[in-house]
Scaffold this motif. Structure first.
Motif, mmCIF file in Angstrom:
data_model
loop_
_atom_site.group_PDB
_atom_site.id
_atom_site.type_symbol
_atom_site.label_atom_id
_atom_site.label_comp_id
_atom_site.label_asym_id
_atom_site.label_seq_id
_atom_site.Cartn_x
_atom_site.Cartn_y
_atom_site.Cartn_z
ATOM 1 N N PHE A 179 0.854 -1.185 0.000
ATOM 2 C CA PHE A 179 0.000 0.000 0.000
ATOM 3 C C PHE A 179 0.888 1.233 0.000
ATOM 4 O O PHE A 179 1.866 1.329 0.707
ATOM 5 C CB PHE A 179 -1.054 -0.002 1.116
ATOM 6 N N THR A 180 0.533 2.141 -0.863
ATOM 7 C CA THR A 180 1.360 3.319 -1.145
ATOM 8 C C THR A 180 1.097 4.409 -0.118
ATOM 9 O O THR A 180 0.522 5.442 -0.422
ATOM 10 C CB THR A 180 1.077 3.834 -2.566
ATOM 11 N N GLN A 181 1.559 4.163 1.091
ATOM 12 C CA GLN A 181 1.330 5.092 2.187
ATOM 13 C C GLN A 181 2.315 6.254 2.171
ATOM 14 O O GLN A 181 1.957 7.393 2.409
ATOM 15 C CB GLN A 181 1.426 4.336 3.513
ATOM 16 N N PHE A 182 3.589 5.966 1.890
ATOM 17 C CA PHE A 182 4.621 6.992 1.985
ATOM 18 C C PHE A 182 5.053 7.540 0.623
ATOM 19 O O PHE A 182 5.895 8.418 0.559
ATOM 20 C CB PHE A 182 5.828 6.435 2.741
ATOM 21 N N ARG A 183 4.499 6.978 -0.447
ATOM 22 C CA ARG A 183 4.778 7.445 -1.802
ATOM 23 C C ARG A 183 6.278 7.431 -2.140
ATOM 24 O O ARG A 183 6.773 8.344 -2.797
ATOM 25 C CB ARG A 183 4.221 8.846 -2.025
ATOM 26 N N VAL A 184 6.984 6.407 -1.664
ATOM 27 C CA VAL A 184 8.403 6.280 -1.998
ATOM 28 C C VAL A 184 8.531 5.382 -3.223
ATOM 29 O O VAL A 184 7.708 4.493 -3.437
ATOM 30 C CB VAL A 184 9.226 5.698 -0.804
ATOM 31 N N PRO A 185 9.557 5.601 -4.044
ATOM 32 C CA PRO A 185 9.736 4.729 -5.199
ATOM 33 C C PRO A 185 10.065 3.309 -4.752
ATOM 34 O O PRO A 185 10.806 3.115 -3.784
ATOM 35 C CB PRO A 185 10.909 5.352 -5.958
ATOM 36 N N LEU A 186 9.521 2.336 -5.453
ATOM 37 C CA LEU A 186 9.721 0.939 -5.081
ATOM 38 C C LEU A 186 11.080 0.439 -5.559
ATOM 39 O O LEU A 186 11.593 0.875 -6.589
ATOM 40 C CB LEU A 186 8.603 0.071 -5.642
ATOM 41 N N HIS A 187 11.626 -0.502 -4.813
ATOM 42 C CA HIS A 187 12.933 -1.088 -5.099
ATOM 43 C C HIS A 187 12.900 -1.782 -6.463
ATOM 44 O O HIS A 187 11.932 -2.459 -6.808
ATOM 45 C CB HIS A 187 13.280 -2.089 -3.998
ATOM 46 N N GLY A 188 13.964 -1.655 -7.233
ATOM 47 C CA GLY A 188 14.042 -2.242 -8.567
ATOM 48 C C GLY A 188 13.981 -3.760 -8.575
ATOM 49 O O GLY A 188 13.571 -4.369 -9.559
ATOM 50 N N LYS A 189 14.382 -4.390 -7.468
ATOM 51 C CA LYS A 189 14.365 -5.846 -7.389
ATOM 52 C C LYS A 189 12.941 -6.414 -7.476
ATOM 53 O O LYS A 189 12.752 -7.566 -7.841
ATOM 54 C CB LYS A 189 15.001 -6.268 -6.059
ATOM 55 N N LEU A 190 11.954 -5.586 -7.142
ATOM 56 C CA LEU A 190 10.567 -6.043 -7.217
ATOM 57 C C LEU A 190 10.143 -6.337 -8.656
ATOM 58 O O LEU A 190 9.232 -7.131 -8.884
ATOM 59 C CB LEU A 190 9.636 -5.001 -6.605
ATOM 60 N N ASN A 191 10.789 -5.698 -9.615
ATOM 61 C CA ASN A 191 10.435 -5.931 -11.023
ATOM 62 C C ASN A 191 10.671 -7.374 -11.442
ATOM 63 O O ASN A 191 10.020 -7.865 -12.365
ATOM 64 C CB ASN A 191 11.207 -4.977 -11.933
ATOM 65 N N ASP A 192 11.593 -8.076 -10.769
ATOM 66 C CA ASP A 192 11.846 -9.478 -11.082
ATOM 67 C C ASP A 192 10.660 -10.362 -10.707
ATOM 68 O O ASP A 192 10.535 -11.479 -11.211
ATOM 69 C CB ASP A 192 13.094 -9.982 -10.338
ATOM 70 N N TYR A 193 9.810 -9.874 -9.809
ATOM 71 C CA TYR A 193 8.670 -10.645 -9.318
ATOM 72 C C TYR A 193 7.369 -9.891 -9.581
ATOM 73 O O TYR A 193 6.450 -9.926 -8.765
ATOM 74 C CB TYR A 193 8.819 -10.909 -7.812
ATOM 75 N N ALA A 194 7.273 -9.242 -10.717
ATOM 76 C CA ALA A 194 6.146 -8.364 -11.029
ATOM 77 C C ALA A 194 4.794 -9.079 -10.978
ATOM 78 O O ALA A 194 3.777 -8.455 -10.687
ATOM 79 C CB ALA A 194 6.342 -7.735 -12.401
ATOM 80 N N ASP A 195 4.767 -10.394 -11.226
ATOM 81 C CA ASP A 195 3.504 -11.123 -11.192
ATOM 82 C C ASP A 195 3.121 -11.576 -9.787
ATOM 83 O O ASP A 195 2.060 -12.158 -9.597
ATOM 84 C CB ASP A 195 3.577 -12.333 -12.125
#
Length: 180
Positions: free
Chosen positions: A153-169
């Protein structure tokens, strides 16, 4: 012990189970208001979860994670309890205070294992964007992202870590402040 026999018509197939498993909510909860709580409940009900487990973390755990909490653990639990009292839902809600009994640092994967042992699957881990950015850097993240879906949940509006793109699904973002 004898079993009860159940009679069903020929060709009967049980209806598919439309209820999902458990969502674990990791957060400090000190800045949650009724708006965030109602947004979370509306989202969880729309996704047809069976159970939601709120898991406030001890200040020692937060300190080791480099997350600042102004209020002590017991005050955050009391605040969360007052928010949960006003919630009207069919969802089974639990406030887990295990970390308050431990009164020391508890690694995130230990907490997740503890909660998963006593909860029905499938598992969903709900955390703020700052928690998710920390969680993705832990060695246990690769193991847990296979066992559970991540809800950020986008509470703090910080950019998400790039490693999350590996698990986008395996993850999604939501905004509880706007009612889901």
């Amino acid at each position: 012990m004898a079993r009860d026999q159940i009679k069903v018509p020929f060709g009967y197939e049980p209806p598919p189970d439309t209820e999902k498993g458990t969502v674990f909510v990791f957060e400090t909860f000190e800045d949650w208001t009724e708006r965030e709580m109602n947004g979370f409940i509306a989202w969880a009900e729309s996704k047809k979860f069976v159970r939601a487990v709120f898991y406030p973390q001890h200040e020692e755990t937060l300190r080791r994670m480099d997350i600042r909490a102004e209020l002590p653990y017991y005050a955050r639990v009391k605040h969360l309890e007052s928010l949960l009292e006003d919630v009207d839902t069919t969802l089974s809600i639990e406030l887990d205070k295990w970390e308050g009994k431990r009164k020391k640092y508890t690694p995130l994967d230990t907490s997740l294992s503890f909660l998963a042992e006593k909860s029905p699957s499938p598992y969903f881990i709900c955390m703020s964007d700052r928690y998710a950015n920390l969680f993705v850097t832990y060695p246990s993240f690769k193991e847990w992202i296979k066992k559970a879906r991540l809800v950020i949940f986008t509470q703090f509006r910080v950019p998400l870590h790039g490693k999350l793109n590996d698990y986008a699904d395996r993850w999604e973002t939501v905004d509880f402040g706007n009612g889901a």
